[in-house]
Structures are given as structure tokens and as C-alpha cells.
Write a protein that holds these residues in place. Structure first.
Motif, PDB file in Angstrom:
ATOM      1  N   TYR A 153      17.661  -9.784   5.247  1.00  0.00           N
ATOM      2  CA  TYR A 153      19.014 -10.332   5.186  1.00  0.00           C
ATOM      3  C   TYR A 153      20.043  -9.297   5.635  1.00  0.00           C
ATOM      4  O   TYR A 153      20.946  -9.604   6.428  1.00  0.00           O
ATOM      5  CB  TYR A 153      19.344 -10.809   3.771  1.00  0.00           C
ATOM      6  N   THR A 154      19.909  -8.059   5.143  1.00  0.00           N
ATOM      7  CA  THR A 154      20.852  -7.005   5.533  1.00  0.00           C
ATOM      8  C   THR A 154      20.754  -6.706   7.023  1.00  0.00           C
ATOM      9  O   THR A 154      21.778  -6.503   7.696  1.00  0.00           O
ATOM     10  CB  THR A 154      20.580  -5.730   4.717  1.00  0.00           C
ATOM     11  N   LEU A 155      19.528  -6.672   7.548  1.00  0.00           N
ATOM     12  CA  LEU A 155      19.349  -6.470   8.990  1.00  0.00           C
ATOM     13  C   LEU A 155      20.079  -7.552   9.770  1.00  0.00           C
ATOM     14  O   LEU A 155      20.771  -7.274  10.757  1.00  0.00           O
ATOM     15  CB  LEU A 155      17.858  -6.494   9.344  1.00  0.00           C
ATOM     16  N   ILE A 214      32.753  -6.579   4.672  1.00  0.00           N
ATOM     17  CA  ILE A 214      31.436  -5.933   4.618  1.00  0.00           C
ATOM     18  C   ILE A 214      31.616  -4.427   4.781  1.00  0.00           C
ATOM     19  O   ILE A 214      32.334  -3.970   5.677  1.00  0.00           O
ATOM     20  CB  ILE A 214      30.513  -6.484   5.725  1.00  0.00           C
ATOM     21  N   THR A 215      30.977  -3.664   3.948  1.00  0.00           N
ATOM     22  CA  THR A 215      31.085  -2.211   4.055  1.00  0.00           C
ATOM     23  C   THR A 215      30.434  -1.720   5.349  1.00  0.00           C
ATOM     24  O   THR A 215      29.370  -2.219   5.739  1.00  0.00           O
ATOM     25  CB  THR A 215      30.398  -1.518   2.860  1.00  0.00           C
ATOM     26  N   PRO A 216      31.045  -0.736   6.025  1.00  0.00           N
ATOM     27  CA  PRO A 216      30.402  -0.180   7.223  1.00  0.00           C
ATOM     28  C   PRO A 216      29.070   0.491   6.898  1.00  0.00           C
ATOM     29  O   PRO A 216      28.246   0.698   7.787  1.00  0.00           O
ATOM     30  CB  PRO A 216      31.432   0.834   7.752  1.00  0.00           C
ATOM     31  N   ASN A 217      28.833   0.774   5.616  1.00  0.00           N
ATOM     32  CA  ASN A 217      27.556   1.358   5.216  1.00  0.00           C
ATOM     33  C   ASN A 217      26.396   0.371   5.337  1.00  0.00           C
ATOM     34  O   ASN A 217      25.243   0.739   5.090  1.00  0.00           O
ATOM     35  CB  ASN A 217      27.623   1.881   3.779  1.00  0.00           C
ATOM     36  N   VAL A 218      26.692  -0.860   5.729  1.00  0.00           N
ATOM     37  CA  VAL A 218      25.622  -1.822   5.997  1.00  0.00           C
ATOM     38  C   VAL A 218      24.707  -1.288   7.098  1.00  0.00           C
ATOM     39  O   VAL A 218      23.518  -1.606   7.156  1.00  0.00           O
ATOM     40  CB  VAL A 218      26.200  -3.202   6.399  1.00  0.00           C
ATOM     41  N   PHE A 219      25.263  -0.428   7.978  1.00  0.00           N
ATOM     42  CA  PHE A 219      24.484   0.107   9.102  1.00  0.00           C
ATOM     43  C   PHE A 219      23.613   1.298   8.704  1.00  0.00           C
ATOM     44  O   PHE A 219      22.820   1.779   9.518  1.00  0.00           O
ATOM     45  CB  PHE A 219      25.420   0.523  10.238  1.00  0.00           C
ATOM     46  N   LYS A 220      23.735   1.740   7.453  1.00  0.00           N
ATOM     47  CA  LYS A 220      23.005   2.928   7.012  1.00  0.00           C
ATOM     48  C   LYS A 220      21.497   2.747   7.130  1.00  0.00           C
ATOM     49  O   LYS A 220      20.776   3.698   7.414  1.00  0.00           O
ATOM     50  CB  LYS A 220      23.380   3.248   5.564  1.00  0.00           C
ATOM     51  N   ARG A 221      20.993   1.557   6.930  1.00  0.00           N
ATOM     52  CA  ARG A 221      19.552   1.320   6.923  1.00  0.00           C
ATOM     53  C   ARG A 221      19.122   0.375   8.044  1.00  0.00           C
ATOM     54  O   ARG A 221      18.087  -0.274   7.961  1.00  0.00           O
ATOM     55  CB  ARG A 221      19.131   0.754   5.564  1.00  0.00           C
ATOM     56  N   ILE A 222      19.933   0.314   9.104  1.00  0.00           N
ATOM     57  CA  ILE A 222      19.636  -0.578  10.222  1.00  0.00           C
ATOM     58  C   ILE A 222      19.240   0.239  11.449  1.00  0.00           C
ATOM     59  O   ILE A 222      19.999   1.097  11.895  1.00  0.00           O
ATOM     60  CB  ILE A 222      20.841  -1.490  10.533  1.00  0.00           C
ATOM     61  N   PRO A 223      18.049  -0.002  11.999  1.00  0.00           N
ATOM     62  CA  PRO A 223      17.589   0.756  13.172  1.00  0.00           C
ATOM     63  C   PRO A 223      18.594   0.703  14.316  1.00  0.00           C
ATOM     64  O   PRO A 223      19.163  -0.353  14.627  1.00  0.00           O
ATOM     65  CB  PRO A 223      16.283   0.045  13.551  1.00  0.00           C
ATOM     66  N   ASN A 261      12.637 -13.385  12.544  1.00  0.00           N
ATOM     67  CA  ASN A 261      11.499 -13.643  11.670  1.00  0.00           C
ATOM     68  C   ASN A 261      11.370 -15.148  11.398  1.00  0.00           C
ATOM     69  O   ASN A 261      12.159 -15.941  11.939  1.00  0.00           O
ATOM     70  CB  ASN A 261      11.624 -12.819  10.378  1.00  0.00           C
ATOM     71  N   PRO A 262      10.408 -15.596  10.590  1.00  0.00           N
ATOM     72  CA  PRO A 262      10.226 -17.039  10.370  1.00  0.00           C
ATOM     73  C   PRO A 262      11.443 -17.751   9.785  1.00  0.00           C
ATOM     74  O   PRO A 262      11.583 -18.965   9.939  1.00  0.00           O
ATOM     75  CB  PRO A 262       9.042 -17.092   9.402  1.00  0.00           C
ATOM     76  N   MET A 263      12.312 -17.005   9.107  1.00  0.00           N
ATOM     77  CA  MET A 263      13.518 -17.618   8.533  1.00  0.00           C
ATOM     78  C   MET A 263      14.688 -17.612   9.510  1.00  0.00           C
ATOM     79  O   MET A 263      15.782 -18.074   9.174  1.00  0.00           O
ATOM     80  CB  MET A 263      13.911 -16.884   7.250  1.00  0.00           C
ATOM     81  N   GLY A 264      14.478 -17.097  10.703  1.00  0.00           N
ATOM     82  CA  GLY A 264      15.547 -17.054  11.693  1.00  0.00           C
ATOM     83  C   GLY A 264      16.426 -15.828  11.589  1.00  0.00           C
ATOM     84  O   GLY A 264      17.393 -15.689  12.351  1.00  0.00           O
TER      85      GLY A 264
END
Length: 483
Positions: A153-155, A214-223, A261-264
Motif C-alpha cells: 500500500y505504501t509503495l 502525506i509526509t514526504p517520508n513516505v519515500f523513505k522505504r520506496i525503491p 501486484n494482484p490487488m492492482g
């Protein structure tokens, strides 16, 4: 002992730049590729290949995918598709050019000194260090500053914020249209021209974060995304209490392909590079694994992994059937042509999470999964390693789905290498459905014959595999064809 220092420590500029580099390159090319790679990732001997390694390009944690051949002077990851020689490995791992890569290897192998390398290049180039991949890959933790990847979801949230600011160039649109992809399908898939991380684009990205709360830190764990300690903002994330940062992203040139992914949910971005030199791969992943190296000033880099793409047809005509192929465009072509869901693995060895995807698809379909078709390229017959991965994948699937019937989709390579080529060439009528288990029995027999002559599979010439295949397996395909 340094090779050239042993000869008197010649000054690089006096010796001559061209002669110096030629001699260094000559020495580097003499090195076994396993010896080069073991400086940067974990390597162990293997009786079937010269060595196995842990692939640093997708965060490998188990041996088996990454093969190293000193005789051929190459490595190949059957999970993410990384491929090349020792110099290519260092180029890709450290995101540097050919000459710096050669010099780095020479320094790390004790062929020349760091001072000689810097004199040649005209400045300091080794402000980097070897990424320590061992702790994470032994313990399942983080890769020396490389951040754990976020959940689906975060990705999806982060990638959609990013994609809201992109466009598709006329040149890239023409390429997609020439592949038979309609404008409607281009929009549906979300293809885009990879943008430059300009100040204007990054301002827009962070403005969208503020717009949607949305916090810009959302990108902290995104490739693909990373930041720097000095880019800290004055704001604190209210929910976590963490300092917020301004983020940027890795540079690429090519067509961006959202992977779903399967959930879109968008769980990754693959890139079809505009230009490819030498033996480099055309496709790569949007990743920021380079950030967070011990001596790298950047932080919060994340490896992409190798997510499986799920291609859905406009209308699912066969909810109890799933195809599996290798490659985004092939999967989309299968879904569109046959009206069936198709999974795309990004490398024939990337099937470890396939049962999770199949379980979600079965739940969504509301009916038991009954048939799976494996549709790898037509030349699989002459590539025992690809066949080996397909066989292991089938065994893994049966652990979770013991009653499913697994078939192999086969066709003549002259009608198309990949199943998308077969479709585009109008030769779908030549496609045959073969019982996977029976095909495996016949194929294993020819490998047994060949292994009596050769010590291990990698030594068997493709020509001999092909000859045995057409002599002992191909004539029986009509007997194996199921309905």
C-alpha cells in the motif's frame, strides 16, 4: 604488492596515460570473475558452476540465483537478470563508468595503488567503499544502511505521487505503438518517460505530498528514492515523531513501466533503457540501493527486489487458469490475446513469492485454480538452466496447490522467440499445450545422457542440448499435447 609499484612506482603521467591504462586493463582481465566479485558480495564454490553468489542488485538473501562462471568470465542472476563480466559488475554496483571501474578493481586487487589511480583519473574517485552485503544476507536484516522496502500500500501511494508528475515523450509513444500497444493500453498501463530529478520536478513532488496530506517520508522505504542528512526539513512527522526530509530519486533514461501486484497496487517500476552498450541488460529496476553505502553521504536508499507483475485481461474468460511468463510485455500480450490472467517473473529464477500471488488471484476469482501454463521463450529447450528453474517453480507451486494441472506452452522458435513474438507474428494457432510432468521426464533423460559425457550441466554445449531435444523430445510432443 602493487604490480606497478613493484616495478619502481612509476609516475602515471610520465609513463603515459594510454599505456598505463592498457596495462592495468590487461591485468584486470586476467582476474577470475569470482575473485573480483568476492570483494563486493558473498561468494561460495559450487560443483555445478564455478561459484554461487548473493546478488546485490535485488537484495538476495539465499544462494541459488546468482551464478558465476570463471571459464566464461561472466556472472548471471536468474532472479533479476543482472549479467556481465567483473568490470560490468563494478560499474553497475557503484554506478560508475568503465575506466573508474577498471581502476577500482585494480586498486582493490592490489594491482596499483590508489594514488596511481587518482593520478590517472585526475582527481579522487574512490570516495566510496564496498557495500557490506553480508550482515543482511545472513541475518535477513538491512544492507548496511539500505532501508527495508515498504509494504504494497505504501509503495502504491509513493509511486502514484511520483507518477502524477510524469509524461510520455512522442518517441517513446511511437515505440509502444509499434509494439502493437494502443493509446488506451498505454494510458491503462501508465507508461512514462523517466524524468530528470530537477528542482522543478522535486518541488512538484513535495507539493503533491502537502496537497494530499502525506509526509514526504513516505519515500523513505520506496525503491528509487533517497535523501541526505543535510536535506532535513524543519518539520516533524506528527504520527511517528521522525524528522522529515526532502527526497530525490535515481537517474535513468528510458521508458518507465509500473509493476502491479494482484490487488492492482504499484509495487515497483521497471525501466526499459533507451541505450544499451556491450552485454548490459535492456531492462533494469528503479532502485536506490547505492545510497547508504558505508562511505556514501546519502541515506534511506532501498533495493527494488524483483516484484512479480500481474497482467489482467479486459474480461477474464478463464478464472480458473493462470499463465506464467517472463517479461512485462509478454504478460500483457498473453492477457489481451487469451483473456486470461498472466504473471510476469522478472528472471526465470524469480518465483519464490509466486504462491502468494496465486493465492490472492484464486481468492479474487472466487474459484479454485485448476490450470497453470508456463510460457517461457521457445529456446528454453536448449537452455537446461531455464528448464531447471521452471521445474523447481512447478514443484514449489504444487506444495501449495497439489491438485493444479501444470502445462508447458510450446511452439517452434522460428515462429517467434517469445510468446509475444508468436502473437505479433500471427502464429498463435501453432501453440501447443504439453503436460509438464511428462515433458520433464523426457527432458531429464536427455540431460542424464549428456551428463555421462560432461561433468556438469554448464559444460554442455547448447548445440548438443538442441540436437538431443529434437531427437528424443520433440518427436513426442504430439503425444504429450493435452486437448
Amino acid at each position: 604488492m602493487y604490480l606497478f609499484l613493484a616495478e619502481g612506482g612509476k609516475n602515471v603521467k610520465k609513463e603515459g596515460n594510454r599505456e598505463f591504462f592498457s596495462r592495468v586493463l590487461e591485468e584486470v582481465k586476467k582476474l577470475p570473475v569470482s575473485r573480483i566479485l568476492e570483494k563486493y558480495t558473498k561468494v561460495k564454490p559450487n560443483r555445478f558452476t564455478d561459484a554461487d553468489g548473493l546478488c546485490p542488485f535485488h537484495g538476495d538473501r539465499e544462494f541459488g540465483n546468482f551464478k558465476i562462471s570463471d571459464r566464461k568470465g561472466i556472472y548471471k542472476c536468474f532472479s533479476c537478470g543482472a549479467y556481465g563480466d567483473g568490470i560490468q559488475f563494478v560499474e553497475d554496483l557503484f554506478q560508475i563508468g568503465f575506466q573508474p571501474a577498471v581502476l577500482k578493481i585494480a586498486v582493490d586487487q592490489g594491482i596499483i595503488s590508489e594514488k596511481q589511480a587518482e593520478e590517472y583519473i585526475g582527481g579522487k574517485i574512490f570516495d566510496m567503499d564496498v557495500r557490506s552485503v553480508f550482515p543482511s544476507q545472513n541475518e535477513g536484516g538491512k544492507i548496511d544502511g539500505i532501508t527495508e522496502i515498504a509494504g504494497p500500500y505504501t509503495l502504491d501511494v509513493g509511486y502514484r505521487l511520483f507518477l502524477e508528475g510524469v509524461t510520455l515523450s512522442p518517441e517513446h509513444r511511437r515505440y509502444l505503438r509499434n509494439r502493437g500497444i494502443s493509446n488506451e493500453e498505454i494510458v491503462k498501463s501508465g507508461f512514462f518517460t523517466f524524468p530528470e530529478p530537477t528542482r522543478e520536478f522535486l518541488d512538484g513532488l513535495h507539493e503533491r505530498c502537502r496537497k494530499y496530506g502525506i509526509t514526504p517520508n513516505v519515500f523513505k522505504r520506496i525503491p528509487g528514492f533517497y535523501t541526505h542528512p543535510e536535506w532535513a526539513l524543519d518539520t516533524i512527522h506528527s504520527a511517528t515523531g521522525d524528522r522529515e526530509y526532502r527526497y530525490t530519486f535515481a537517474r535513468y533514461q528510458g521508458i518507465g513501466i509500473p509493476i502491479r501486484n494482484p490487488m492492482g497496487y504499484i509495487v515497483g517500476i521497471q525501466i526499459r533503457k533507451d541505450t544499451v552498450t556491450g552485454k548490459r541488460k535492456r531492462y533494469t529496476w528503479f532502485s536506490s540501493s547505492f545510497a547508504g553505502d558505508a562511505e556514501n553521504p546519502f541515506i534511506f536508499g532501498t533495493a527494488a527486489g524483483t516484484p512479480i507483475h500481474v497482467a489482467f485481461p479486459g474480461k477474464n474468460l478463464y478464472p480458473n487458469v493462470v499463465f506464467i511468463t517472463e517479461g512485462f510485455f509478454k504478460a500483457e500480450a498473453v492477457a489481451k490475446t487469451f483473456g486470461v490472467v498472466c504473471l510476469s517473473v522478472s528472471g526465470v529464477g524469480n518465483y519464490k513469492n509466486i504462491n502468494e500471488e496465486l493465492k490472492v488471484l484464486q481468492f479474487k476469482a472466487g474459484t479454485p485454480l485448476e490450470h497453470i501454463y508456463v510460457a517461457y521463450d521457445a529456446d528454453m529447450a536448449e537452455n537446461p538452466q531455464v528448464f531447471h528453474h521452471a521445474k523447481n517453480m512447478a514443484a514449489l507451486i504444487r506444495e501449495e496447490f497439489p491438485d493444479v494441472k501444470i502445462h508447458l506452452a510450446v511452439w517452434d522458435a522460428k515462429d517467434g522467440k517469445g510468446i509475444d513474438d508468436l502473437i505479433q507474428n500471427g502464429m498463435v494457432h501453432t501453440l501447443r499445450r504439453v503436460e509438464f510432468d511428462r515433458f520433464t521426464e523426457l527432458y531429464d533423460r536427455i540431460l542424464e545422457r549428456l551428463l555421462e559425457k560432461y561433468s556438469y550441466i554448464q559444460k554442455i554445449p547448447k548445440e548438443e542440448v538442441r540436437e538431443h531435444y529434437f531427437r528424443y523430445v520433440f518427436p513426442h510432443l504430439s503425444e504429450l499435447t493435452a486437448g
